[in-house]
Design an enzyme around this catalytic site. Sequence first.
Site, PDB file in Angstrom:
ATOM      1  N   GLY A   4      -9.544  -1.860   1.774  1.00  0.00           N
ATOM      2  CA  GLY A   4     -10.300  -0.867   1.029  1.00  0.00           C
ATOM      3  C   GLY A   4     -10.738   0.255   1.953  1.00  0.00           C
ATOM      4  O   GLY A   4     -10.858   0.066   3.169  1.00  0.00           O
ATOM      5  N   GLN A  26     -15.545   7.385   4.877  1.00  0.00           N
ATOM      6  CA  GLN A  26     -14.937   6.823   6.082  1.00  0.00           C
ATOM      7  C   GLN A  26     -13.872   7.736   6.672  1.00  0.00           C
ATOM      8  O   GLN A  26     -13.421   7.518   7.797  1.00  0.00           O
ATOM      9  CB  GLN A  26     -14.311   5.461   5.781  1.00  0.00           C
ATOM     10  CG  GLN A  26     -15.350   4.386   5.474  1.00  0.00           C
ATOM     11  CD  GLN A  26     -14.685   3.042   5.281  1.00  0.00           C
ATOM     12  OE1 GLN A  26     -14.202   2.736   4.204  1.00  0.00           O
ATOM     13  NE2 GLN A  26     -14.617   2.258   6.337  1.00  0.00           N
ATOM     14  N   CYS A  29     -15.258  -4.215   8.270  1.00  0.00           N
ATOM     15  CA  CYS A  29     -15.155  -2.827   7.815  1.00  0.00           C
ATOM     16  C   CYS A  29     -14.380  -2.035   8.860  1.00  0.00           C
ATOM     17  O   CYS A  29     -14.596  -2.230  10.060  1.00  0.00           O
ATOM     18  CB  CYS A  29     -16.563  -2.251   7.650  1.00  0.00           C
ATOM     19  SG  CYS A  29     -16.587  -0.529   7.142  1.00  0.00           S
ATOM     20  N   LEU A  30     -13.494  -1.155   8.401  1.00  0.00           N
ATOM     21  CA  LEU A  30     -12.701  -0.347   9.335  1.00  0.00           C
ATOM     22  C   LEU A  30     -13.582   0.581  10.172  1.00  0.00           C
ATOM     23  O   LEU A  30     -13.163   1.031  11.234  1.00  0.00           O
ATOM     24  CB  LEU A  30     -11.653   0.470   8.571  1.00  0.00           C
ATOM     25  CG  LEU A  30     -10.561  -0.347   7.860  1.00  0.00           C
ATOM     26  CD1 LEU A  30      -9.660   0.577   7.049  1.00  0.00           C
ATOM     27  CD2 LEU A  30      -9.749  -1.171   8.846  1.00  0.00           C
ATOM     28  N   HIS A  44     -18.469  -3.649  -1.544  1.00  0.00           N
ATOM     29  CA  HIS A  44     -18.464  -3.079  -0.193  1.00  0.00           C
ATOM     30  C   HIS A  44     -18.108  -1.584  -0.216  1.00  0.00           C
ATOM     31  O   HIS A  44     -18.803  -0.760   0.382  1.00  0.00           O
ATOM     32  CB  HIS A  44     -17.456  -3.870   0.667  1.00  0.00           C
ATOM     33  CG  HIS A  44     -17.279  -3.362   2.056  1.00  0.00           C
ATOM     34  ND1 HIS A  44     -17.606  -4.103   3.172  1.00  0.00           N
ATOM     35  CD2 HIS A  44     -16.793  -2.181   2.532  1.00  0.00           C
ATOM     36  CE1 HIS A  44     -17.342  -3.389   4.256  1.00  0.00           C
ATOM     37  NE2 HIS A  44     -16.836  -2.220   3.904  1.00  0.00           N
ATOM     38  N   GLU A  45     -17.043  -1.255  -0.942  1.00  0.00           N
ATOM     39  CA  GLU A  45     -16.586   0.142  -0.949  1.00  0.00           C
ATOM     40  C   GLU A  45     -17.553   1.051  -1.713  1.00  0.00           C
ATOM     41  O   GLU A  45     -17.807   2.186  -1.299  1.00  0.00           O
ATOM     42  CB  GLU A  45     -15.174   0.261  -1.528  1.00  0.00           C
ATOM     43  CG  GLU A  45     -14.092  -0.528  -0.790  1.00  0.00           C
ATOM     44  CD  GLU A  45     -14.056  -0.284   0.710  1.00  0.00           C
ATOM     45  OE1 GLU A  45     -14.443   0.817   1.169  1.00  0.00           O
ATOM     46  OE2 GLU A  45     -13.655  -1.204   1.444  1.00  0.00           O
ATOM     47  N   HIS A 101     -20.472   2.114   0.344  1.00  0.00           N
ATOM     48  CA  HIS A 101     -20.169   3.229   1.252  1.00  0.00           C
ATOM     49  C   HIS A 101     -20.543   4.579   0.621  1.00  0.00           C
ATOM     50  O   HIS A 101     -20.973   5.495   1.312  1.00  0.00           O
ATOM     51  CB  HIS A 101     -18.674   3.275   1.584  1.00  0.00           C
ATOM     52  CG  HIS A 101     -18.268   2.438   2.756  1.00  0.00           C
ATOM     53  ND1 HIS A 101     -18.758   2.635   4.023  1.00  0.00           N
ATOM     54  CD2 HIS A 101     -17.395   1.403   2.858  1.00  0.00           C
ATOM     55  CE1 HIS A 101     -18.197   1.767   4.856  1.00  0.00           C
ATOM     56  NE2 HIS A 101     -17.364   0.996   4.181  1.00  0.00           N
TER      57      HIS A 101
END
Length: 159
Positions: A46, A51, A89-90, A131-132, A135
């Site tokens: 995701g 991000q 997370c990236l 999670h996304e 953000h």
Amino acid sequence: MAKLKIVKIGDEVLRTRCRPVEKITPRTLQLLDDMVETMREADGVGLAAPQVGILRRIVVIEVNEGEVIELINPKIVAFAGEQEGMEGCLSLPGQWGIVKRPMHVTVRALNRYGEEVEYRGSELLARCFCHELDHLDGKLYCDVADRMLTKAEVEELRG
Ligand code: NI
């Protein structure tokens, strides 16, 4: 398509609330394409627009290979149950935490054609939705994690 640079923790952009997309333009579609490419290149499931430095309410998800979910102005409209599991997370490379999330989540959003769509997800997909979407409000999983894992724990759990 182009691979975008992923913003890392410490950058204010990750802590800023994103604005809704008011009009879907060719730039929006380009961003969606670039986000999918960036997510795949980074081996993520995701990615949210902040991000890649864009403060708009846009998310891409690919929990099952080949099944890309594109969400514009997404909202969680229902959730049920609970699950506890590892999350990463990236934007926080190499880190993992234990996070409680709902087991089932329903999301409503616009797709790239401006049509209202609804997705129901369980387990990893439900986790990913939460999670996304967090953000988009400047929240990171480390804010809500029960605890972050140590390096040794990560190595052990990931085998
Ligand atoms: Ni993330």
